[in-house]
Design a protein around this motif. Structure first.
Motif, PDB file in Angstrom:
ATOM      1  N   LYS A  77       0.926  -1.250  -0.195  1.00 35.82           N
ATOM      2  CA  LYS A  77      -0.028  -0.061  -0.036  1.00 35.82           C
ATOM      3  C   LYS A  77       0.903   1.255  -0.101  1.00 35.82           C
ATOM      4  O   LYS A  77       0.619   2.101  -0.999  1.00 35.82           O
ATOM      5  N   GLY A  78       1.840   1.335   1.003  1.00 34.91           N
ATOM      6  CA  GLY A  78       2.581   2.474   1.005  1.00 34.91           C
ATOM      7  C   GLY A  78       3.574   2.587  -0.363  1.00 34.91           C
ATOM      8  O   GLY A  78       3.673   3.752  -0.870  1.00 34.91           O
ATOM      9  N   ASP A  79       4.083   1.655  -0.684  1.00 39.82           N
ATOM     10  CA  ASP A  79       5.043   1.607  -2.205  1.00 39.82           C
ATOM     11  C   ASP A  79       4.098   1.855  -3.058  1.00 39.82           C
ATOM     12  O   ASP A  79       4.570   2.883  -4.090  1.00 39.82           O
ATOM     13  N   ALA A  80       2.809   1.512  -3.329  1.00 45.07           N
ATOM     14  CA  ALA A  80       1.915   1.842  -4.332  1.00 45.07           C
ATOM     15  C   ALA A  80       1.792   3.474  -4.233  1.00 45.07           C
ATOM     16  O   ALA A  80       1.875   4.191  -5.333  1.00 45.07           O
ATOM     17  N   PHE A  81       1.277   4.134  -3.274  1.00 48.01           N
ATOM     18  CA  PHE A  81       1.035   5.387  -3.119  1.00 48.01           C
ATOM     19  C   PHE A  81       2.475   6.363  -3.220  1.00 48.01           C
ATOM     20  O   PHE A  81       2.248   7.274  -3.985  1.00 48.01           O
ATOM     21  N   GLY A  82       3.544   5.646  -2.630  1.00 48.93           N
ATOM     22  CA  GLY A  82       4.648   6.575  -3.045  1.00 48.93           C
ATOM     23  C   GLY A  82       5.125   6.389  -4.404  1.00 48.93           C
ATOM     24  O   GLY A  82       5.476   7.607  -5.003  1.00 48.93           O
ATOM     25  N   GLY A  83       4.969   5.166  -5.065  1.00 54.75           N
ATOM     26  CA  GLY A  83       5.261   4.935  -6.641  1.00 54.75           C
ATOM     27  C   GLY A  83       4.463   5.936  -7.415  1.00 54.75           C
ATOM     28  O   GLY A  83       4.793   6.830  -8.426  1.00 54.75           O
TER      29      GLY A  83
END
Length: 620
Positions: free
Chosen positions: A9-15
């Motif tokens: 979730k964090g990586d998706a939003f960050g990316g």
């Protein structure tokens, strides 16, 4: 695999957030490079994905950056000029240079150069970064004013006589190659020249005009003509873009202001049907590999750009690893510098094959990714995938973006990339460091960016060696122990304090304090003359000599030989492993100084001297 998706979730939003920030910059850097917005977008897609997949910094977001684009611009302009202004003809050689730079980065990572990048002096980096900002600003003046020299007929017509000379030269070269050029008879030459149309001459003049107006000097020379024919619509679009970028930041930083400016200004310009100049059309569909890199490979075409490719690879390494340090500080992690270089090299190599411009780790995009929740390499890969989706779905829409909007974005990038920390510190910096910074800055802007960095590194290295040599010479002095005790600045070393009073006047000691290397040899040779004529024994204290190079060991040999000729007996104390190895390699030990005169510590030496010099009038 479970760990790979542990923070999905964090990586998706960050990316996604980092990809959105990267979009306007990728388009702008592509336009600035001279290969068009698609080249910037392709570079952002492939570098972001593959540098994240294979790199050594989990949260790094990579793509085209201002420094990499500035150097790429030089490569592109030079090769286009060498190919008579024909971009399609020059493209294989351009991309080959970019591919070579990527392969060099992979090589740097494999041989472990990553850990040495941090030793580049700050004045060189500061002067270079400020130069990049100045170059971007100057080269964007013309598009900001809506002036394009190649479309100015009066400007192009000035190059028609030169264009005719170029065409005639081509004809003569063709005839020479065909073996039909005869100096006594130019009938064939005249026949071919008569077939040259006015359109061909004009196209050649356009290419020459483009070369003359490219780069910093070209933009400066073209500025008077641009001011005389300002396109006020383009200027207004550019200025509004800049105002939104800076103004929106004061409202919120949650949404990238550059993206807001891009959407708002482009939407208004397109929605109201304004007669603005759009950017070059972005091809739709998945990027296709440019196999002409291999089929039309010419070693001769790229050899003049070998060192430029080398500088691109080094610059990308520096840019990326500096960003990696920022990421480490934010995430409390530790990146793998050599693995990061391999990842960057793979990303740049694949981007080159698909027609993208080179890039590196991007600080702003990386910070955005971390703040948005990105923690693993998946975030960088998602950023690349997002840009690919935008290319496939919105390519035709992006092609309607006004060129003036990207000029405005680049102007803010140029202002932001300058090293204000270094500039503000100028009044407080040593003059020599200020001089190096300014030299790198001026040479980069007005001559050659690659050579400027090389010259800056040489000057900084010479400065460092001079300082280290001075320190070694100053600290390496000859004193009696009484002389040291009476010296308010230099004191005897701790193990020299408790000697019997009767020996203090009799012992002379030569302290070596620091590395003995070629930068300190001339001063050390002079120090040999400081030893008094009455001296018969001298202790050479080398406890604090961590390193000695070949110049240093030969200088030490000369000092020992000159003292030996005066009948002075010498002893070595505390010599470390590396200097001892060199001393033994040229037989200083045992030929000039016997092994029983080499002591591990000062106390052992003094005990030895007490026994053998008891009856000597002066012990030195």
């Amino acid at each position: 695999m479970k760990g790979f998706f542990s923070n999905f979730k964090g990586d998706a939003f960050g990316g996604l957030t980092a990809g959105i920030v990267a979009l306007p910059l990728a388009l702008a850097f592509g336009v600035s490079s001279g290969l068009g917005p698609s080249a910037g977008l392709y570079g952002a897609i492939f570098i972001s994905f593959f540098a994240a997949l294979f790199g050594g910094t989990n949260t790094q977001i990579s793509g085209p950056t201002a420094p990499m684009t500035a150097v790429s611009m030089l490569v592109i302009a030079g090769l286009i000029s060498a190919n008579d202004g024909n971009v399609a003809q020059a493209l294989p050689a351009i991309l080959t240079v970019f591919l070579l730079a990527g392969l060099m980065q992979i090589g740097f990572g494999l041989i472990g150069i990553g850990k040495y990048i941090k030793y580049i002096p700050y004045p060189v980096v500061s002067g270079f970064m400020t130069a990049i900002g100045v170059m971007i600003l100057i080269t964007q003046f013309l598009p900001a004013l809506g002036y394009y020299p190649k479309e100015d007929k009066s400007f192009v017509n000035k190059f028609k006589p030169q264009a005719e000379e170029v065409i005639l030269d081509k004809i003569l070269k063709d005839e020479a190659g065909e073996g039909i050029l005869v100096l006594e008879n130019f009938k064939e030459t005249i026949k071919r020249a008569e077939k040259v149309s006015h359109e061909e001459i004009y196209l050649e003049a356009v290419a020459l005009a483009g070369n003359a107006s490219s780069g910093v000097m070209g933009a400066i020379k073209s500025l008077p003509a641009a001011i005389q024919s300002i396109n006020f619509l383009e200027l207004i679009l550019c200025m509004v873009t800049i105002l939104i970028i800076y103004g929106f930041k004061k409202i919120t930083t949650a949404v990238p202001s550059k993206l807001v400016a891009l959407i708002v200004v482009s939407g208004v310009a397109y929605g109201f049907g304004l007669q603005y100049r759009p950017i070059e059309e972005i091809p739709s569909g998945f990027p296709i590999p440019n196999l002409s890199i291999f089929s039309e490979f010419s070693l001769g075409a790229i050899m003049p750009y070998f060192f430029t490719a080398l500088s691109l690879s080094f610059l990308g390494a520096i840019d990326s690893l500096l960003t990696s340090v920022v990421a480490d500080n934010m995430t409390k992690t530790k990146h793998n510098p050599n693995k990061e270089l391999v990842g960057q090299g793979i990303g740049n190599s694949i981007a080159a094959i698909f027609g993208g411009i080179p890039g590196a780790g991007a600080t702003i995009r990386t910070v955005v990714n971390i703040n948005a929740g990105g923690k693993t390499r998946l975030s960088g890969m998602i950023a690349g995938i997002l840009l690919l989706i935008i290319l496939l779905a919105l390519g035709p829409v992006a092609s309607q973006i006004p060129a003036a909007v990207l000029a405005g974005i680049l102007i803010t990038v140029g202002i932001g990339v300058m090293d204000y920390k270094g500039l503000n510190a100028i009044p407080h910096m040593p003059r020599i460091e200020v001089a190096i910074m300014i030299i790198v800055l001026l040479l980069s802007v007005f001559w050659n960016l690659v050579f400027a960095v090389g010259i800056g590194l040489i000057l900084a290295s010479l400065m460092f060696m001079k300082k280290m040599g001075d320190v070694t010479a100053i600290e390496s002095r000859v004193e009696s122990l009484h002389g040291l005790e009476n010296n308010t600045i230099k004191k005897p070393w701790r193990d020299e304090i408790n000697l019997p009073e009767e020996l203090k006047e009799k012992i002379f000691i030569k302290h070596f304090n620091g590395p003995i290397f070629f930068g300190s040899t001339s001063e050390l040779q002079q120090l040999a003359n400081q030893i008094p004529e009455k001296a018969t024994h001298v202790i050479l204290r080398m406890d604090r000599v961590p390193y000695m190079d070949q110049s240093g060991v030969y200088t030490l040999e000369e000092i020992i030989l000159s003292l030996e000729q005066k009948g002075i007996k010498m002893y070595i104390v505390g010599i470390q492993k590396q200097p001892l190895y060199l001393a033994e390699s040229i037989d200083i030990v045992p030929d000039l100084i016997p092994e029983d005169c080499v002591f591990e510590n000062f106390n052992l030496c003094i005990a030895y001297l007490k026994d053998i010099v008891e009856d000597v009038h002066e012990v030195v």
